[in-house]
Design a protein around this motif. Structure first.
Motif, short mmCIF file in Angstrom:
data_model
loop_
_atom_site.label_atom_id
_atom_site.label_comp_id
_atom_site.label_asym_id
_atom_site.label_seq_id
_atom_site.Cartn_x
_atom_site.Cartn_y
_atom_site.Cartn_z
N ASP A 1 4.08 -3.44 6.29
CA ASP A 1 2.92 -2.94 5.58
C ASP A 1 1.56 -3.71 5.63
OD1 ASP A 1 2.09 -0.94 3.56
OD2 ASP A 1 2.07 -2.64 2.08
N ARG A 2 1.54 -5.17 5.31
CA ARG A 2 0.49 -5.94 5.64
C ARG A 2 0.13 -5.97 6.63
NH1 ARG A 2 3.30 -8.46 1.27
NH2 ARG A 2 4.87 -9.49 2.73
N PHE A 3 0.84 -6.03 8.06
CA PHE A 3 -0.02 -6.07 9.46
C PHE A 3 -0.61 -4.64 9.86
CE2 PHE A 3 2.66 -9.85 10.03
CZ PHE A 3 1.78 -10.60 10.89
N ASP B 1 -4.65 -7.40 -4.08
CA ASP B 1 -3.87 -7.39 -5.14
C ASP B 1 -2.46 -7.70 -4.66
OD1 ASP B 1 -2.28 -6.95 -7.44
OD2 ASP B 1 -3.00 -4.99 -7.99
N ARG B 2 -1.73 -8.81 -4.70
CA ARG B 2 -0.65 -9.32 -3.98
C ARG B 2 -1.12 -9.37 -2.58
NH1 ARG B 2 3.72 -9.26 -7.49
NH2 ARG B 2 3.83 -7.70 -9.00
N TYR B 3 -0.10 -10.28 -1.61
CA TYR B 3 -0.11 -10.30 -0.51
C TYR B 3 1.40 -11.12 -0.07
CZ TYR B 3 -3.00 -11.61 3.81
OH TYR B 3 -3.69 -11.54 5.13
N ASP C 1 0.92 -1.28 -0.21
CA ASP C 1 0.08 -0.02 0.04
C ASP C 1 0.97 1.22 0.03
OD1 ASP C 1 -1.76 2.08 0.38
OD2 ASP C 1 -2.43 1.38 2.29
N ARG C 2 1.06 1.69 -1.21
CA ARG C 2 2.21 2.73 -1.41
C ARG C 2 1.66 4.02 -0.66
NH1 ARG C 2 5.66 1.55 -6.81
NH2 ARG C 2 4.88 -0.53 -7.30
N SER C 3 0.70 4.32 0.02
CA SER C 3 0.23 5.50 0.69
C SER C 3 0.41 5.30 2.24
CB SER C 3 -1.25 5.76 0.28
OG SER C 3 -2.10 4.79 0.89
P1 2DT Z 1 3.42 -3.80 -7.75
O1 2DT Z 1 3.77 -3.60 -9.01
O2 2DT Z 1 1.95 -4.71 -7.78
O3 2DT Z 1 2.77 -2.46 -6.90
O4 2DT Z 1 4.38 -4.50 -6.55
N1 2DT Z 1 7.02 -6.97 -3.66
C1 2DT Z 1 5.68 -6.97 -3.25
C2 2DT Z 1 7.88 -7.61 -2.91
O5 2DT Z 1 8.98 -7.60 -3.08
N2 2DT Z 1 7.50 -8.03 -1.80
C3 2DT Z 1 5.81 -8.09 -1.48
O6 2DT Z 1 5.79 -8.32 -0.14
C4 2DT Z 1 4.99 -7.31 -2.14
C5 2DT Z 1 3.68 -7.26 -1.77
C6 2DT Z 1 6.48 -7.14 -6.23
C7 2DT Z 1 5.64 -3.83 -6.59
C8 2DT Z 1 6.77 -4.72 -6.48
O7 2DT Z 1 7.08 -5.19 -5.12
C9 2DT Z 1 7.24 -6.64 -5.21
C10 2DT Z 1 6.45 -5.96 -7.28
#
Ligand code: 2DT
Ligand code: MG
Length: 210
Positions: A78-80, A99-101, A47-49
């Motif tokens: 960031d996930r926690f 979207d990713r985890y 979550d880039r924000s």
């Molecule tokens: P996006 O392009 O989907 O924003 O991802 N990544 C992502 C990691 O290395 N570790 C993680 O826990 C997660 C969630 C994958 C940005 C990049 O970050 C990588 C691509």
């Protein structure tokens, strides 16, 4: 007495870059909210924000360098930061679509060569997904979808390494493969079919291992 409120589900979209997972995660949330306003939320990781996500964003854009162990823990942290939000929504009957985890977290860090047990431990305790939809795209189709972006991990070498690791994280009890080579509408229908078959009667769990 009113019928018992059903819980929400946690669905995770995982896969390589250009597999279409972000587009389809967005489509699923849009279609669920069209059916019932407020019934689903989308959460991208990182979550880039968030305060931590902002640092991760700077790292990905090559604006700052970070020690790789620290970075791995930042992705987990960031996930926690969303732990409570996810649990509260699920309890209220709202679906959470990610979207990713942690599977991206583990796959990218293993691809970088960080120690396996250590890498697999930092997300233990997070909400356990009801389903991980693994977007399986063939290299030829992914290549047709355009070149890599300019971010730090968007290289052919990194993608190949992640592609080798990701399937080893698979747990057939809750991972489902989506054929991501199809056109957008076909993939959307496949995702929706998987969504409709999820079991909301089963108690919601936490991740005990990854
Ligand atoms: P996006 O392009 O989907 O924003 O991802 N990544 C992502 C990691 O290395 N570790 C993680 O826990 C997660 C969630 C994958 C940005 C990049 O970050 C990588 C691509
Ligand atoms: Mg990306």
């Amino acid at each position: 007495m009113a019928a018992a409120q059903k819980r929400g589900v946690l669905i995770v979209f995982e896969g390589l870059d250009r597999s279409g997972k972000s587009t389809q995660a967005k489509r699923l949330v849009e279609s669920l909210n069209k059916r019932a306003e407020g019934s689903a939320v989308l959460q991208a990781f990182p979550d880039r924000s968030s305060p931590i996500g902002k640092l991760i964003d700077q790292y990905l854009k090559k604006e700052i360098d970070l020690d790789e162990h620290s970075l791995h823990l930042m992705f987990s942290a960031d996930r926690f930061l969303k732990n409570q939000m996810i649990r509260e929504n699920i309890a209220k009957g709202i679906d959470v679509i990610c979207d990713r985890y942690c599977y991206s977290g583990v796959a990218y860090s293993l691809a970088k060569g960080l120690p396996e047990q250590w890498v697999r431990s930092s997300d233990v305790g997070l909400p356990k997904p009801d389903a991980v939809l693994f977007f399986d795209v063939s290299p030829a189709v992914a290549a047709q979808r355009g070149g890599f972006g300019a971010e730090r991990l968007e290289t052919a070498t990194m993608q190949q390494k992640v592609a080798a690791v990701m399937p080893t994280l698979r747990d057939d009890s809750f991972w489902k493969t989506v054929n991501a080579d199809g056109d957008l509408d076909t993939v959307e229908k496949d995702v929706f079919r998987l969504y409709e078959n999820l079991n909301r009667e089963k108690p919601f769990e936490s991740l005990e291992k990854i």
